[in-house]
Design a protein around this motif. Sequence first.
Motif, PDB file in Angstrom:
ATOM      1  N   PRO A  52       0.843  -1.211   0.000  1.00  0.00           N
ATOM      2  CA  PRO A  52       0.000   0.000   0.000  1.00  0.00           C
ATOM      3  C   PRO A  52       0.870   1.249   0.000  1.00  0.00           C
ATOM      4  N   GLN A  53       0.267   2.401  -0.284  1.00  0.00           N
ATOM      5  CA  GLN A  53       1.021   3.633  -0.452  1.00  0.00           C
ATOM      6  C   GLN A  53       1.731   4.100   0.810  1.00  0.00           C
ATOM      7  N   ASN A  54       1.278   3.655   1.973  1.00  0.00           N
ATOM      8  CA  ASN A  54       1.914   4.113   3.207  1.00  0.00           C
ATOM      9  C   ASN A  54       3.251   3.419   3.476  1.00  0.00           C
ATOM     10  N   VAL A  55       3.588   2.435   2.647  1.00  0.00           N
ATOM     11  CA  VAL A  55       4.890   1.763   2.778  1.00  0.00           C
ATOM     12  C   VAL A  55       5.848   2.407   1.783  1.00  0.00           C
ATOM     13  N   GLU A  56       6.863   3.107   2.285  1.00  0.00           N
ATOM     14  CA  GLU A  56       7.787   3.862   1.450  1.00  0.00           C
ATOM     15  C   GLU A  56       8.878   2.979   0.858  1.00  0.00           C
ATOM     16  N   PHE A  57       9.191   3.229  -0.415  1.00  0.00           N
ATOM     17  CA  PHE A  57      10.246   2.472  -1.096  1.00  0.00           C
ATOM     18  C   PHE A  57      11.582   2.612  -0.368  1.00  0.00           C
ATOM     19  N   ASP A  58      11.925   3.831   0.045  1.00  0.00           N
ATOM     20  CA  ASP A  58      13.203   4.054   0.730  1.00  0.00           C
ATOM     21  C   ASP A  58      13.288   3.262   2.026  1.00  0.00           C
ATOM     22  N   ASP A  59      12.161   3.099   2.700  1.00  0.00           N
ATOM     23  CA  ASP A  59      12.153   2.293   3.926  1.00  0.00           C
ATOM     24  C   ASP A  59      12.439   0.831   3.600  1.00  0.00           C
ATOM     25  N   LEU A  60      11.842   0.336   2.523  1.00  0.00           N
ATOM     26  CA  LEU A  60      12.081  -1.050   2.113  1.00  0.00           C
ATOM     27  C   LEU A  60      13.560  -1.264   1.797  1.00  0.00           C
ATOM     28  N   VAL A  61      14.171  -0.279   1.131  1.00  0.00           N
ATOM     29  CA  VAL A  61      15.597  -0.372   0.803  1.00  0.00           C
ATOM     30  C   VAL A  61      16.427  -0.437   2.080  1.00  0.00           C
ATOM     31  N   SER A  62      16.119   0.422   3.038  1.00  0.00           N
ATOM     32  CA  SER A  62      16.892   0.427   4.285  1.00  0.00           C
ATOM     33  C   SER A  62      16.738  -0.887   5.038  1.00  0.00           C
ATOM     34  N   TYR A  63      15.545  -1.486   4.991  1.00  0.00           N
ATOM     35  CA  TYR A  63      15.350  -2.789   5.631  1.00  0.00           C
ATOM     36  C   TYR A  63      16.177  -3.856   4.903  1.00  0.00           C
ATOM     37  N   GLY A  64      16.228  -3.743   3.580  1.00  0.00           N
ATOM     38  CA  GLY A  64      16.922  -4.751   2.783  1.00  0.00           C
ATOM     39  C   GLY A  64      18.427  -4.721   2.930  1.00  0.00           C
ATOM     40  N   VAL A  65      18.989  -3.552   3.232  1.00  0.00           N
ATOM     41  CA  VAL A  65      20.444  -3.442   3.398  1.00  0.00           C
ATOM     42  C   VAL A  65      20.935  -4.395   4.476  1.00  0.00           C
ATOM     43  N   PHE A  66      20.179  -4.520   5.540  1.00  0.00           N
ATOM     44  CA  PHE A  66      20.574  -5.431   6.619  1.00  0.00           C
ATOM     45  C   PHE A  66      20.624  -6.872   6.118  1.00  0.00           C
ATOM     46  N   GLY A  67      19.715  -7.211   5.214  1.00  0.00           N
ATOM     47  CA  GLY A  67      19.714  -8.549   4.646  1.00  0.00           C
ATOM     48  C   GLY A  67      20.949  -8.804   3.805  1.00  0.00           C
ATOM     49  N   LEU A  68      21.374  -7.793   3.027  1.00  0.00           N
ATOM     50  CA  LEU A  68      22.582  -7.934   2.211  1.00  0.00           C
ATOM     51  C   LEU A  68      23.800  -8.121   3.099  1.00  0.00           C
ATOM     52  N   LEU A  69      23.929  -7.321   4.125  1.00  0.00           N
ATOM     53  CA  LEU A  69      25.069  -7.433   5.039  1.00  0.00           C
ATOM     54  C   LEU A  69      25.089  -8.803   5.704  1.00  0.00           C
ATOM     55  N   ASP A  70      23.918  -9.269   6.083  1.00  0.00           N
ATOM     56  CA  ASP A  70      23.808 -10.584   6.710  1.00  0.00           C
ATOM     57  C   ASP A  70      24.203 -11.682   5.729  1.00  0.00           C
ATOM     58  N   ALA A  71      23.774 -11.528   4.471  1.00  0.00           N
ATOM     59  CA  ALA A  71      24.104 -12.523   3.451  1.00  0.00           C
ATOM     60  C   ALA A  71      25.608 -12.599   3.225  1.00  0.00           C
ATOM     61  N   ILE A  72      26.263 -11.462   3.187  1.00  0.00           N
ATOM     62  CA  ILE A  72      27.710 -11.432   2.980  1.00  0.00           C
ATOM     63  C   ILE A  72      28.426 -12.151   4.117  1.00  0.00           C
TER      64      ILE A  72
END
Length: 266
Positions: A52-72
């Motif tokens: 939905p519109q209340n979920v910001e793309f930039d917020d999703l990106v910031s959440y995903g960065v932690f996943g990338l770091l964890d994957a590495i």
Amino acid sequence: MSKLFDKYNNTDETELWKSYRDTKDQNIRSYLVEKYSPLVKHVAGRIAIGMPQNVEFDDLVSYGVFGLLDAIEKFDPDRQIKFKTYAMTRIRGSIFDELRSIDWIPRSIRQKAKQLEQIIGMLENKEGAHVEDEAIAKEMGISVEEFNSLLTKISGTSLVSLNDIWFLGDENDEVSFMETLESPMNMNPDTIIEKEEIKNVIVEAIKTLPDKEKKVIVLYYYEDLTLKEIGEVLEVTESRISQLHTRAVARLRSKLGKVKSVITKK
């Protein structure tokens, strides 16, 4: 990419991963973060389409960065899996973990999604086959048009549910799809067997879906297509693909719930 990393561009990546695993060299880590950071925006972009519109793309990106770091940190180059595949799974999982923690889905929508799963499970048990929209709508006491509208409303919850928890149990007995990709070196033999059983159950559950729903699940989760791209492949609207996806997830969650006790009691 920074010129500081030029020396790594000419290095075999498998050797680079092994070197990082052995040394935890922060320069290698920085190189890997920079190289694979576009994956975060890619995954966040795909997820944003169903939010939905209340979920910001930039917020999703910031959440995903932690996943990338964890994957590495956790990637095992000796396993037969590409880092891109592994990282996308962890990035996606990280985003949905955060979405779940902030509980962005209204309670009324959660209740409707749960009701849908229960009705589909009940009807399929009774009929012994796939149930059509008309039968589900009738059982819910609504028209087919209202049923399709409901599917659209709960589509966001279905995007979370299949990425977040594939095999639902009690709060302390959850198995996420992402966990099935963990390195066997980190598991004891009994855990490995259990994870394999769960993966097999998931695969078999997907095989039982109606043809169009099966295609949507495979194209979205395994071929990494967006809902819009799947619509183009199947020659239907994106909204119809969203509805098919929502119904498929409801069927899967219902089916997986039925076999949970069998696996966990072994």
